[in-house]
Design a protein around this motif. Structure first.
Motif, PDB file in Angstrom:
ATOM      1  N   ALA A 119       4.792   1.995   1.336  1.00 37.40           N
ATOM      2  CA  ALA A 119       5.672   1.627   0.222  1.00 37.40           C
ATOM      3  C   ALA A 119       6.991   2.395   0.252  1.00 37.40           C
ATOM      4  CB  ALA A 119       4.954   1.855  -1.110  1.00 37.40           C
ATOM      5  N   PRO A 167       0.825  -1.208   0.000  1.00 35.82           N
ATOM      6  CA  PRO A 167       0.000   0.000   0.000  1.00 35.82           C
ATOM      7  C   PRO A 167       0.859   1.258   0.000  1.00 35.82           C
ATOM      8  CG  PRO A 167      -0.730  -1.549   1.688  1.00 35.82           C
ATOM      9  CD  PRO A 167       0.577  -2.058   1.170  1.00 35.82           C
ATOM     10  N   ASP A 168       0.299   2.336  -0.501  1.00 39.37           N
ATOM     11  CA  ASP A 168       1.044   3.582  -0.637  1.00 39.37           C
ATOM     12  C   ASP A 168       1.567   4.104   0.707  1.00 39.37           C
ATOM     13  OD1 ASP A 168       0.604   3.514  -3.328  1.00 39.37           O
ATOM     14  OD2 ASP A 168      -1.042   4.957  -3.307  1.00 39.37           O
ATOM     15  N   ASP A 169       0.829   3.865   1.799  1.00 42.92           N
ATOM     16  CA  ASP A 169       1.220   4.461   3.075  1.00 42.92           C
ATOM     17  C   ASP A 169       2.478   3.824   3.673  1.00 42.92           C
ATOM     18  OD1 ASP A 169      -0.105   2.085   3.554  1.00 42.92           O
ATOM     19  OD2 ASP A 169      -1.029   2.769   5.425  1.00 42.92           O
TER      20      ASP A 169
END
Length: 370
Positions: free
Chosen positions: A68, A64-66
């Motif tokens: 990565a 997930p972006d949070d």
């Protein structure tokens, strides 16, 4: 907020034993080919994914972006080769384990308190013997930080530490000073010390951060749960390994924000400080994870109580075997600096360990030709 951790869990004697599918941890002599990508939310671990070195790029791309960006930074840190550090006239290479010898000038240290306090000739001889035996750095301490030890008055600490710094400096030694007090730090640096080894991670006195940043010296930030006079207090952990990782990350970032150059920071997990036997064992088994913080690591486990707890309560003076065993555990984890009391035995163990690692790099006998 979710957090992510990249923990090396599979190790190889050499990269060719994995046909090149292994990474060199922190530029040292340890190679890892298998990793656990751990995610946790608060205190709860929500996922643990096993991945090979070759599959890491794909695995990171699925995060997930949070988390990565942090995972990418940790992957880069695990593969970062730390350059040598220059300490006065001495160049300390970090591509193999280096030995830091302990010189306590205290009346009450748990292991050798009083041996060198009032006898500068004995202290000088001990420092010289450690250097001759192969110590890369001498770590001088003027205050005991064992559990229950009384605080030392700053003036007494200065009187203990400065003569030792001066005679070690006269030998051309690379010198670390184990202190929490900015006045002692400044005087020691002026007298010839090169590293500040602060068991409070520059939290004991708010002036310490500013001083270390201004002087541009190397600094060792150690994990200890207590924030006041008792560094062993507040020792409750949700997951000791991940909590210590997060704490060291915060200590590093706090120092960088205050102006300490990141390349001047060394991290220490603080074995024995506010930690149970099971906590210490968990941290020692997880040491390779700490390379994901991107800093050189120091391990100080020599003669500590955990050895006695595992050895029929052997007293401090009879913990050589356990101390060497823990030093080798640090070497196997890629730790760059090992703080020890028994320098000659530790250097000998390191040299034999190094011989085995070197031989593994040139052993192609079990690898079939194409």
């Amino acid at each position: 907020m979710d957090q992510v951790y990249l923990r090396p869990i599979g190790f190889a004697a050499s990269p060719q034993s994995e046909h090149g599918g292994a990474v060199r941890l922190a530029g040292g002599m340890i190679y890892a080919h298998r990793f656990a990508i751990i995610r946790r939310s608060g205190a709860e671990i929500v996922s643990r994914t096993l991945v090979s070195a070759d599959g890491m790029a794909e695995a990171l791309g699925c995060l997930p972006d949070d988390v990565a960006a942090d995972a990418e930074a940790q992957w880069g840190a695990l593969r970062f080769a730390h350059p040598a550090i220059q300490l006065g006239e001495r160049t300390i290479r970090l591509d193999q384990p280096q030995i830091m010898g302990v010189l306590n000038v205290t009346p009450d240290s748990f292991s050798d308190g009083g041996d060198f306090l009032d006898d500068p000739d004995a202290g000088r001889a001990h420092a010289a013997a450690m250097l001759e035996a192969g110590a890369a750095i001498v770590d001088i301490g003027g205050e005991s930080t064992r559990p229950g030890a009384a605080a030392t008055w700053e003036g007494d600490e200065l009187k203990r530490v400065l003569p030792a710094v001066k005679y070690c400096s006269a030998m051309g030694a690379a010198i670390s000073v184990d202190t929490r007090r900015p006045a002692v730090m400044e005087a020691a640096l002026d007298a010839g010390a090169h590293i500040i080894n602060d068991v409070s991670a520059l939290r004991h006195d708010p002036r310490s951060l500013e001083l270390v940043a201004a002087r541009g010296c190397m600094v060792i930030l150690m994990h200890a749960p207590g924030s006041g006079a008792d560094l062993h207090a507040n020792s409750e952990y949700g997951n000791v390994v991940l909590d210590v990782f997060d704490w060291l990350k915060s200590a590093r970032d706090r120092a960088v924000v205050a102006g300490v150059a990141r390349e001047r920071i060394i991290l220490d997990p603080g074995i024995g400080f506010g930690k149970s036997l099971s906590d210490n064992l968990a941290l020692l088994n997880a040491l390779p994870l700490l390379h994901a913080l991107g800093q050189p690591l120091l391990l100080g486990a020599s003669r500590k109580r955990m050895i006695g707890a595992l050895s029929n309560e052997a007293p401090a003076a009879e913990r050589l075997g356990g101390s060497v065993a823990l030093a080798i555990a640090g070497m196997d984890a890629g730790v760059q600096l090992l703080r020890v009391h028994d320098v000659a035995a530790s250097v000998q163990a390191r040299n034999v360990w190094r011989g085995l690692r070197d031989a593994a790099l040139t052993d192609f006998s079990d690898i079939p030709e194409d």
